[in-house]
Design a protein around this motif. Structure first.
Motif, PDB file in Angstrom:
ATOM      1  N   ALA B   3      -5.588  23.951  -6.940  1.00  0.00           N
ATOM      2  CA  ALA B   3      -6.375  24.035  -5.711  1.00  0.00           C
ATOM      3  C   ALA B   3      -5.970  25.231  -4.868  1.00  0.00           C
ATOM      4  O   ALA B   3      -6.823  25.947  -4.326  1.00  0.00           O
ATOM      5  N   VAL B   4      -4.663  25.485  -4.788  1.00  0.00           N
ATOM      6  CA  VAL B   4      -4.173  26.601  -3.963  1.00  0.00           C
ATOM      7  C   VAL B   4      -4.659  27.929  -4.534  1.00  0.00           C
ATOM      8  O   VAL B   4      -5.154  28.801  -3.812  1.00  0.00           O
ATOM      9  N   ARG B   5      -4.541  28.064  -5.864  1.00  0.00           N
ATOM     10  CA  ARG B   5      -4.968  29.304  -6.502  1.00  0.00           C
ATOM     11  C   ARG B   5      -6.465  29.516  -6.301  1.00  0.00           C
ATOM     12  O   ARG B   5      -6.936  30.609  -6.049  1.00  0.00           O
ATOM     13  N   ARG B   6      -7.191  28.422  -6.425  1.00  0.00           N
ATOM     14  CA  ARG B   6      -8.643  28.466  -6.267  1.00  0.00           C
ATOM     15  C   ARG B   6      -8.994  28.970  -4.863  1.00  0.00           C
ATOM     16  O   ARG B   6      -9.836  29.863  -4.709  1.00  0.00           O
ATOM     17  N   VAL B   7      -8.340  28.428  -3.875  1.00  0.00           N
ATOM     18  CA  VAL B   7      -8.595  28.833  -2.481  1.00  0.00           C
ATOM     19  C   VAL B   7      -8.224  30.308  -2.288  1.00  0.00           C
ATOM     20  O   VAL B   7      -8.964  31.073  -1.645  1.00  0.00           O
ATOM     21  N   ILE B  10     -10.870  32.565  -3.766  1.00  0.00           N
ATOM     22  CA  ILE B  10     -12.081  32.567  -2.928  1.00  0.00           C
ATOM     23  C   ILE B  10     -11.847  33.398  -1.667  1.00  0.00           C
ATOM     24  O   ILE B  10     -12.681  34.228  -1.299  1.00  0.00           O
ATOM     25  N   VAL B  11     -10.708  33.200  -1.030  1.00  0.00           N
ATOM     26  CA  VAL B  11     -10.404  33.933   0.211  1.00  0.00           C
ATOM     27  C   VAL B  11     -10.362  35.444  -0.059  1.00  0.00           C
ATOM     28  O   VAL B  11     -10.951  36.234   0.679  1.00  0.00           O
ATOM     29  N   CYS B  12      -9.664  35.824  -1.148  1.00  0.00           N
ATOM     30  CA  CYS B  12      -9.556  37.263  -1.475  1.00  0.00           C
ATOM     31  C   CYS B  12     -10.925  37.857  -1.778  1.00  0.00           C
ATOM     32  O   CYS B  12     -11.256  38.963  -1.342  1.00  0.00           O
ATOM     33  N   THR B  17     -15.623  41.167  -0.043  1.00  0.00           N
ATOM     34  CA  THR B  17     -17.043  41.209   0.305  1.00  0.00           C
ATOM     35  C   THR B  17     -17.223  41.600   1.772  1.00  0.00           C
ATOM     36  O   THR B  17     -18.045  42.470   2.101  1.00  0.00           O
ATOM     37  N   ALA B  18     -16.457  40.941   2.630  1.00  0.00           N
ATOM     38  CA  ALA B  18     -16.581  41.211   4.071  1.00  0.00           C
ATOM     39  C   ALA B  18     -16.238  42.668   4.381  1.00  0.00           C
ATOM     40  O   ALA B  18     -16.942  43.329   5.158  1.00  0.00           O
ATOM     41  N   GLN B  19     -15.189  43.179   3.739  1.00  0.00           N
ATOM     42  CA  GLN B  19     -14.793  44.570   4.000  1.00  0.00           C
ATOM     43  C   GLN B  19     -15.853  45.558   3.511  1.00  0.00           C
ATOM     44  O   GLN B  19     -16.106  46.570   4.154  1.00  0.00           O
ATOM     45  N   GLY B  92     -20.322  42.429  -5.435  1.00  0.00           N
ATOM     46  CA  GLY B  92     -20.947  41.599  -6.477  1.00  0.00           C
ATOM     47  C   GLY B  92     -19.919  40.906  -7.363  1.00  0.00           C
ATOM     48  O   GLY B  92     -19.908  39.668  -7.454  1.00  0.00           O
ATOM     49  N   PRO B  93     -19.020  41.673  -8.010  1.00  0.00           N
ATOM     50  CA  PRO B  93     -18.005  41.023  -8.850  1.00  0.00           C
ATOM     51  C   PRO B  93     -17.102  40.078  -8.051  1.00  0.00           C
ATOM     52  O   PRO B  93     -16.707  39.026  -8.565  1.00  0.00           O
ATOM     53  N   ALA B  94     -16.819  40.455  -6.793  1.00  0.00           N
ATOM     54  CA  ALA B  94     -15.967  39.590  -5.957  1.00  0.00           C
ATOM     55  C   ALA B  94     -16.653  38.249  -5.704  1.00  0.00           C
ATOM     56  O   ALA B  94     -16.026  37.181  -5.781  1.00  0.00           O
ATOM     57  N   VAL B  95     -17.937  38.315  -5.431  1.00  0.00           N
ATOM     58  CA  VAL B  95     -18.699  37.078  -5.205  1.00  0.00           C
ATOM     59  C   VAL B  95     -18.728  36.252  -6.484  1.00  0.00           C
ATOM     60  O   VAL B  95     -18.573  35.020  -6.458  1.00  0.00           O
ATOM     61  N   LEU B  96     -18.888  36.933  -7.607  1.00  0.00           N
ATOM     62  CA  LEU B  96     -18.928  36.253  -8.904  1.00  0.00           C
ATOM     63  C   LEU B  96     -17.613  35.501  -9.166  1.00  0.00           C
ATOM     64  O   LEU B  96     -17.604  34.337  -9.571  1.00  0.00           O
TER      65      LEU B  96
END
Lengths: 281, 111
Positions: B3-7, B10-12, B17-19, B92-96
């Motif tokens: 779960a931690v890795r998953r989060v 997603i955060v990274c 994407t935001a940047q 795109g790849p980050a969202v993927l």
């Protein structure tokens, strides 16, 4: 408690996914590198891409178009000044943003009219090298110069030959205008009539409301450009299909009509070199 | 995936994407990426000819429009090479990746 086999399977799934994503990213990066590499050896790229990405004239270039002797006799000759301020701005509608480009490499000349009406230009000819037109995006420039667009290789110049100026009127209201005409500057509005050649196809066009301005040379103006000066400001539209520019993109993804805005600056000072462009007449 | 890795993934990914979006907006928010062009910069520099004719003979003419020659990180790639970089190609790849990380992964019953 999750058995060892199950944990292994979960990890394998995760690794497989990560690998898939990494592969996509690496493939993308590879494509980038490949694209960059492909522009390096000129022999491997398509003909249009062989031309330089942009070919603006270096600042202070002294090139010009030879003036036929019979035309030079008709009046004061003004030579176009390339390589300085931008001379042509063009715009076309596209789905995501307007395609805009410019050039400062126009060469040419014009013959002024009689003293009482210098804006009644006797003749003129200007050449815009297609390779000098730049939008700021390399790939777009390459497309623009390709055979199915402006075909820079077969038709390296967009040419306008002026035949006459109709409906010439001095600018300014009567009281101000009378004073203005005594000044060292004069301005007129008229309709340019001539032949435009794009993509090897010549059409007769009229450019209404063109502004023709004259500035008498003095010490101040000589610091920027020597001789007496003249400028022609004109806006007009070109329908690409009328000039044989037809492909699947024109009229669908890119507007068929190109809007062109020009500011051609001239000087009576003869350029020291001609560009070796063949005379059209 | 834990779960931690998953989060973290997603955060990274969302941060990337935001940047990318912020960089796009900060550089003009134009549709296509373009890099600073020396040719355009040279053309757009003031050479003085235009100003010589300002108000000449009482004529009022607008300045010739300009094609901006600065770097713009666009929403879409503009073509080959570096102009391929854009919000879509970077984010795109980050969202993927974040979608894959967030994908619900059912654990099979041990029975």
């Amino acid at each position: 408690m999750i058995p060892k086999e199950k944990t292994l399977q979960t990890r394998t799934n995760w690794i497989a996914r990560t690998l898939a994503v990494t592969t996509v990213c690496v493939a993308g990066t590879g494509a980038l590198a490949q694209d960059k590499k492909s522009t390096a050896p000129p022999s491997e790229v398509e003909p249009a891409a062989k031309l330089p990405a942009t070919a603006p004239l270096p600042e202070g270039s002294k090139v010009g178009l030879p003036v036929p002797a019979e035309l030079a006799k008709k009046g004061s000759v003004y030579h176009c000044i390339p390589g300085k301020d931008r001379q042509v701005f063009f715009q076309s509608d596209a789905p995501f943003e307007k395609i805009e480009g410019q050039s400062n490499a126009v060469i040419g000349y014009t013959i002024a009219g009689p003293k009482e009406n210098p804006a009644a230009l006797q003749a003129g000819e200007w050449h815009l090298p297609v390779a000098s037109m730049t939008t700021g995006i390399r790939k777009r420039d390459e497309h623009m110069r390709a055979d199915n667009w402006l075909g820079a290789e077969k038709n390296p110049n967009i040419i306008f030959v002026l035949r006459e100026v109709q409906s010439v009127q001095p600018v300014g209201n009567k009281t101000v205008g009378a004073d203005t005409l005594k000044d060292s500057t004069k301005a007129y509005v008229g309709t340019l009539v001539g032949d435009l050649t794009v993509h090897g196809v010549t059409k007769s066009i009229e450019v209404p409301e063109a502004t023709i301005m004259f500035v008498k040379g003095n010490d101040d103006t000589a610091k920027i450009a020597p001789g007496d000066l003249m400028a022609i400001r004109a806006k007009f539209h070109v329908k690409l299909s009328e000039f044989g520019v037809k492909n699947e993109v024109v009229g669908r993804k890119v507007a068929e009509e190109l809007s062109i805005d020009t500011a051609l600056y001239h000087s009576t000072q003869e350029p020291s070199a001609t560009a070796g462009v063949a005379k059209t007449k | 995936m834990g779960a931690v890795r998953r989060v973290l993934v997603i955060v990274c990914s969302l941060a990337v994407t935001a940047q990318a979006v912020v960089l796009c907006l900060a550089t003009g928010g134009r549709s296509f990426t373009r890099f600073a062009s020396k040719e355009l910069a040279a053309m757009n520099r003031e050479h003085g000819l235009e100003s010589l004719f300002d108000g000449a003979g009482g004529a009022v003419v607008q300045d010739l429009p300009t094609v901006q020659g600065e770097f713009t990180f666009g929403w879409l790639p503009a073509g080959g090479g570096l102009e391929n970089l854009s919000v879509v190609s970077v984010a795109g790849p980050a969202v993927l990746v974040s979608l894959l990380a967030a994908w619900p992964c059912r654990r099979r019953s041990l029975n």
